[in-house]
Design a protein around this motif. Structure first.
Motif, PDB file in Angstrom:
ATOM      1  N   LYS A  40       1.200  -0.721  -0.270  1.00 30.69           N
ATOM      2  CA  LYS A  40      -0.017  -0.070   0.475  1.00 30.69           C
ATOM      3  C   LYS A  40       0.935   1.421   0.153  1.00 30.69           C
ATOM      4  N   PRO A  41       1.001   2.528  -0.658  1.00 32.91           N
ATOM      5  CA  PRO A  41       1.145   3.418  -1.189  1.00 32.91           C
ATOM      6  C   PRO A  41       1.365   4.207   0.507  1.00 32.91           C
ATOM      7  N   GLY A  42       2.777   4.378   0.594  1.00 33.97           N
ATOM      8  CA  GLY A  42       2.744   4.930   2.444  1.00 33.97           C
ATOM      9  C   GLY A  42       2.785   4.776   3.738  1.00 33.97           C
ATOM     10  N   TYR A  43       3.003   2.675   3.491  1.00 35.96           N
ATOM     11  CA  TYR A  43       3.341   2.151   4.181  1.00 35.96           C
ATOM     12  C   TYR A  43       4.524   1.664   4.483  1.00 35.96           C
ATOM     13  N   SER A  44       5.587   2.274   5.602  1.00 36.20           N
ATOM     14  CA  SER A  44       6.915   1.617   5.851  1.00 36.20           C
ATOM     15  C   SER A  44       6.309   1.036   7.506  1.00 36.20           C
ATOM     16  N   THR A  45       7.410   0.058   7.058  1.00 36.76           N
ATOM     17  CA  THR A  45       7.816  -0.069   8.340  1.00 36.76           C
ATOM     18  C   THR A  45       9.357   0.235   9.170  1.00 36.76           C
ATOM     19  N   LYS A  46       9.818   1.123   8.537  1.00 40.40           N
ATOM     20  CA  LYS A  46      11.122   1.795   8.618  1.00 40.40           C
ATOM     21  C   LYS A  46      11.237   3.277   8.692  1.00 40.40           C
ATOM     22  N   LYS A  47      11.769   3.523  10.244  1.00 42.16           N
ATOM     23  CA  LYS A  47      11.376   5.017  10.485  1.00 42.16           C
ATOM     24  C   LYS A  47      11.574   6.288   9.150  1.00 42.16           C
ATOM     25  N   ARG A  48      12.744   5.614   8.107  1.00 44.00           N
ATOM     26  CA  ARG A  48      12.677   6.826   7.533  1.00 44.00           C
ATOM     27  C   ARG A  48      12.257   6.046   6.028  1.00 44.00           C
ATOM     28  N   GLY A  49      11.713   5.159   6.210  1.00 41.04           N
ATOM     29  CA  GLY A  49      10.904   4.995   5.004  1.00 41.04           C
ATOM     30  C   GLY A  49       9.157   5.497   4.419  1.00 41.04           C
ATOM     31  N   TRP A  50       9.147   5.800   3.329  1.00 38.68           N
ATOM     32  CA  TRP A  50       8.411   6.500   2.574  1.00 38.68           C
ATOM     33  C   TRP A  50       7.277   5.694   2.201  1.00 38.68           C
ATOM     34  N   GLY A  51       7.493   5.088   1.427  1.00 34.49           N
ATOM     35  CA  GLY A  51       6.044   3.375   1.859  1.00 34.49           C
ATOM     36  C   GLY A  51       5.569   3.475   0.179  1.00 34.49           C
ATOM     37  N   LEU A  52       6.822   3.959  -0.437  1.00 35.10           N
ATOM     38  CA  LEU A  52       6.722   4.400  -1.832  1.00 35.10           C
ATOM     39  C   LEU A  52       7.036   3.211  -3.040  1.00 35.10           C
ATOM     40  N   GLY A  53       8.891   1.708  -2.184  1.00 39.27           N
ATOM     41  CA  GLY A  53       9.078   1.448  -3.151  1.00 39.27           C
ATOM     42  C   GLY A  53       8.629   0.094  -2.868  1.00 39.27           C
ATOM     43  N   LEU A  54       7.299  -0.353  -2.445  1.00 40.13           N
ATOM     44  CA  LEU A  54       7.287  -1.814  -2.943  1.00 40.13           C
ATOM     45  C   LEU A  54       5.961  -1.192  -3.811  1.00 40.13           C
ATOM     46  N   SER A  55       4.991   0.022  -3.354  1.00 40.17           N
ATOM     47  CA  SER A  55       4.116  -0.013  -3.978  1.00 40.17           C
ATOM     48  C   SER A  55       4.299   0.553  -5.485  1.00 40.17           C
ATOM     49  N   LEU A  56       5.261   0.995  -6.273  1.00 41.76           N
ATOM     50  CA  LEU A  56       6.089   1.440  -7.549  1.00 41.76           C
ATOM     51  C   LEU A  56       6.063   0.635  -8.101  1.00 41.76           C
ATOM     52  N   ALA A  57       6.963  -0.627  -7.288  1.00 42.49           N
ATOM     53  CA  ALA A  57       6.879  -1.982  -7.206  1.00 42.49           C
ATOM     54  C   ALA A  57       6.114  -2.522  -8.044  1.00 42.49           C
ATOM     55  N   LYS A  58       4.451  -2.872  -6.818  1.00 42.98           N
ATOM     56  CA  LYS A  58       3.825  -3.308  -7.923  1.00 42.98           C
ATOM     57  C   LYS A  58       2.601  -2.584  -8.957  1.00 42.98           C
ATOM     58  N   ARG A  59       3.371  -1.863  -9.056  1.00 41.98           N
ATOM     59  CA  ARG A  59       2.176  -1.199 -10.102  1.00 41.98           C
ATOM     60  C   ARG A  59       3.275  -1.601 -12.029  1.00 41.98           C
ATOM     61  N   VAL A  60       4.324  -1.080 -11.429  1.00 39.86           N
ATOM     62  CA  VAL A  60       5.311  -1.692 -12.396  1.00 39.86           C
ATOM     63  C   VAL A  60       4.979  -3.076 -13.138  1.00 39.86           C
ATOM     64  N   VAL A  61       4.831  -3.812 -11.945  1.00 40.38           N
ATOM     65  CA  VAL A  61       5.125  -5.036 -12.535  1.00 40.38           C
ATOM     66  C   VAL A  61       3.441  -5.576 -12.838  1.00 40.38           C
ATOM     67  N   GLN A  62       2.317  -5.042 -13.030  1.00 43.88           N
ATOM     68  CA  GLN A  62       1.089  -4.917 -12.716  1.00 43.88           C
ATOM     69  C   GLN A  62       0.500  -4.792 -13.824  1.00 43.88           C
ATOM     70  N   GLU A  63       0.888  -3.599 -14.044  1.00 47.98           N
ATOM     71  CA  GLU A  63       0.487  -2.599 -15.247  1.00 47.98           C
ATOM     72  C   GLU A  63       1.234  -2.370 -16.538  1.00 47.98           C
ATOM     73  N   TYR A  64       2.127  -2.694 -16.595  1.00 52.72           N
ATOM     74  CA  TYR A  64       2.789  -2.364 -17.562  1.00 52.72           C
ATOM     75  C   TYR A  64       4.596  -3.513 -18.240  1.00 52.72           C
ATOM     76  N   HIS A  65       3.712  -5.246 -17.183  1.00 52.68           N
ATOM     77  CA  HIS A  65       4.371  -6.242 -17.111  1.00 52.68           C
ATOM     78  C   HIS A  65       3.039  -7.995 -17.364  1.00 52.68           C
ATOM     79  N   ASN A  66       2.456  -7.081 -17.862  1.00 53.13           N
ATOM     80  CA  ASN A  66       0.988  -8.008 -17.124  1.00 53.13           C
ATOM     81  C   ASN A  66       0.758  -9.152 -16.702  1.00 53.13           C
ATOM     82  N   GLY A  67       1.432  -8.497 -15.124  1.00 58.58           N
ATOM     83  CA  GLY A  67       2.183  -9.314 -13.890  1.00 58.58           C
ATOM     84  C   GLY A  67       1.387  -8.950 -12.635  1.00 58.58           C
ATOM     85  N   ASP A  68       2.063 -10.336 -12.073  1.00 64.01           N
ATOM     86  CA  ASP A  68       1.815  -9.710 -10.037  1.00 64.01           C
ATOM     87  C   ASP A  68       3.511  -9.845  -9.489  1.00 64.01           C
TER      88      ASP A  68
END
Length: 385
Positions: free
Chosen positions: A335-363
Motif C-alpha cells: 500500500k502506498p505510504g506504508y512502511s515499517t522503517k522509521k525513515r521509509g516513505w512507503g513508495l518502493g513496493l507500491s511502485l514495484a507492484k504498479r510496474v509489474v501489474q500495469e506494465y508487464h501484465n503480471g503480479d
C-alpha cells in the motif's frame, strides 16, 4: 504511520457498521409496515364476517341491507372462501381462475388458508353453520419480500458507492505518485546534466583516474534512476527480451553493493527465457526487493534470487532469512505510504507492484513470510497476454 493505519481501519469498520445499521433498519421498518398491513386486512375480514353474521341473525331493513352489501363489496383484494359444516361451497372471492373452476381445489385452498389463519365460524339457524376462510391479498403476499429486496438493493448501492469511491481514490493516488516520480526525474536531470559536463572536463585532464572512473559509474547510475522515474506514469516500451540477462545484470550490480556478510546467490535456468519487458523498470523492481531483504536481515544473512518457468509464467523469487513480517504487515506491504522503517516513505513496493501489474501484465506478492524466519517475494510475469 501506524496511527494513521489504525485510524483508517477504524473508519472502515465505522462505515461497515453504519451500512449494516442502515440496511437492518430498513428491513425492520419495512417488516413492521407489512405486519401492520396484515393486521389491517385481518380487521377488514373481521368486519366482513360480522356483517355476514348480522345478516344471518336478523332481517335488516333496506338501508341496512345496502350498508351490509357495501361492506361486503368493499373487499376487492382479500381471497375468501365460505363453506358449510359439510364442506359445501357457499361462496368464494378473489381466487385464481385455476382454483375457482375446480370445487376440489377450492376446498384444498380453504384447508391451506386454515393453516395460516383460523377459520371464523358463523352460527346459522337450522344448525348448518358456515366457516369463513381467508388469506393475505396478493399485494400483501408480494410485499412480504419487499423489505429483503429493498435491503439487498440498498446494500448493493452502498457497496457500489464504496467501490466507486475507492477506485477514484486509487486513480488519484496513481496520478499523485506518477506526478511525484516525473517531478523527481526532472529535478535529478538538472544537476545531472551539470555533473556530466564537469565529468567530461575531468576526463580530459586525467581520464584514467580511479576517482573519475567511480564518479562516471555513479553518474551512469543516476541517469538510470532518472530514467526509471520518468517512465512512471507513461506507457513504457517492452523492447528487451532476454530476461536472464536482465536478472543477471541486476544480480552482478547489487552483489558488489550489499554487505559482504550476506550470502547472495542466483539460480537461473540453463536456457534463455525470452519475454518482452522493460529492463530499466524491471531492474528497479528487483532492486527494491533486494534492498528490502537486506534491510530485513540487518546486513547479515542468506539471500537467494531464483528464476523459473511454471505453466507458461515466469516466476522470480527473492528469499531472505531476515526478520519476516506479521500478517498485518504483509497485508499492507504494497500500500502506498506504508512502511515499517522509521525513515521509509512507503513508495518502493507500491511502485514495484504498479510496474509489474500495469506494465508487464503480471503480479507481485508475498508468497511466504514468518516472523523471525524470513520472507519470500514472488514476481509473476505471463509469457502470453
Amino acid at each position: 504511520m501506524k496511527k494513521r493505519s489504525i485510524f483508517a481501519r477504524f473508519n472502515n469498520w465505522f462505515i461497515f457498521s453504519l451500512m449494516t445499521l442502515v440496511v437492518v433498519s430498513i428491513v425492520i421498518t419495512s417488516t413492521l409496515v407489512v405486519n401492520y398491513l396484515k393486521k389491517e386486512e385481518v380487521k377488514r375480514v373481521d368486519i366482513l364476517v360480522r356483517a355476514l353474521k348480522f345478516q344471518q341473525d336478523v332481517t335488516p331493513s333496506l338501508e341496512v341491507q345496502e350498508l351490509l352489501l357495501a361492506i361486503y363489496s368493499s373487499n376487492t383484494t382479500i381471497p375468501m372462501i365460505i363453506l358449510d359444516k359439510n364442506d359445501q361451497i357457499i361462496e368464494y372471492k378473489h381466487l385464481s381462475k385455476e382454483i375457482g373452476e375446480d370445487p376440489q381445489k377450492i376446498i384444498a385452498e380453504a384447508n391451506r388458508m386454515e393453516k395460516k389463519y383460523p377459520a371464523i365460524e358463523i352460527k346459522v339457524q337450522g344448525g348448518n353453520d358456515q366457516f369463513v376462510y381467508y388469506d393475505n391479498s396478493e399485494i400483501l403476499n408480494n410485499l412480504q419480500y419487499f423489505p429483503f429486496l429493498l435491503g439487498f438493493f440498498v446494500l448493493c448501492y452502498f457497496l457500489f458507492s464504496f467501490w466507486f469511491l475507492r477506485t477514484v481514490k486509487k486513480t488519484d493516488e496513481g496520478y499523485l505518485w506518477a506526478g511525484l516520480a516525473k517531478e523527481t526525474a526532472h529535478q535529478i536531470g538538472t544537476p545531472l546534466s551539470s555533473m556530466m559536463g564537469w565529468m567530461e572536463i575531468m576526463k580530459m585532464e586525467n581520464p584514467d583516474s580511479d576517482g573519475v572512473i567511480e564518479i562516471e559509474k555513479d553518474i551512469s547510475r543516476l541517469r538510470t534512476i532518472s530514467e526509471r522515474f520518468s517512465k512512471i506514469g507513461s506507457v513504457p516500451e517492452l523492447n528487451d527480451m532476454n530476461f536472464n540477462e536482465t536478472i543477471q545484470e541486476n544480480f552482478d550490480y547489487l552483489k558488489t553493493r550489499i554487505s559482504k556478510k550476506i550470502k547472495f546467490t542466483l539460480l537461473l535456468p540453463t536456457y534463455n527465457i525470452l519475454v518482452p519487458h522493460n529492463k530499466i523498470l524491471m531492474s528497479w523492481v528487483i532492486e527494491n526487493l533486494v534492498k528490502n531483504a537486506v534491510d530485513a536481515m540487518k546486513g547479515e544473512g542468506i539471500l537467494q534470487m531464483s528464476v523459473f518457468e511454471r505453466n507458461k509464467n515466469i516466476l522470480v523469487e527473492v528469499k531472505d532469512n531476515g526478520s519476516g513480517m506479521t500478517k498485518y504487515q504483509a497485508q499492507n506491504a504494497f500500500k502506498p505510504g506504508y512502511s515499517t522503517k522509521k525513515r521509509g516513505w512507503g513508495l518502493g513496493l507500491s511502485l514495484a507492484k504498479r510496474v509489474v501489474q500495469e506494465y508487464h501484465n503480471g503480479d507481485i506478492k508475498i508468497s511466504q513470510t514468518e516472523v523471525g524466519k524470513g520472507t519470500t517475494f514472488r514476481i509473476l510475469i505471463r509469457k502470453e497476454k
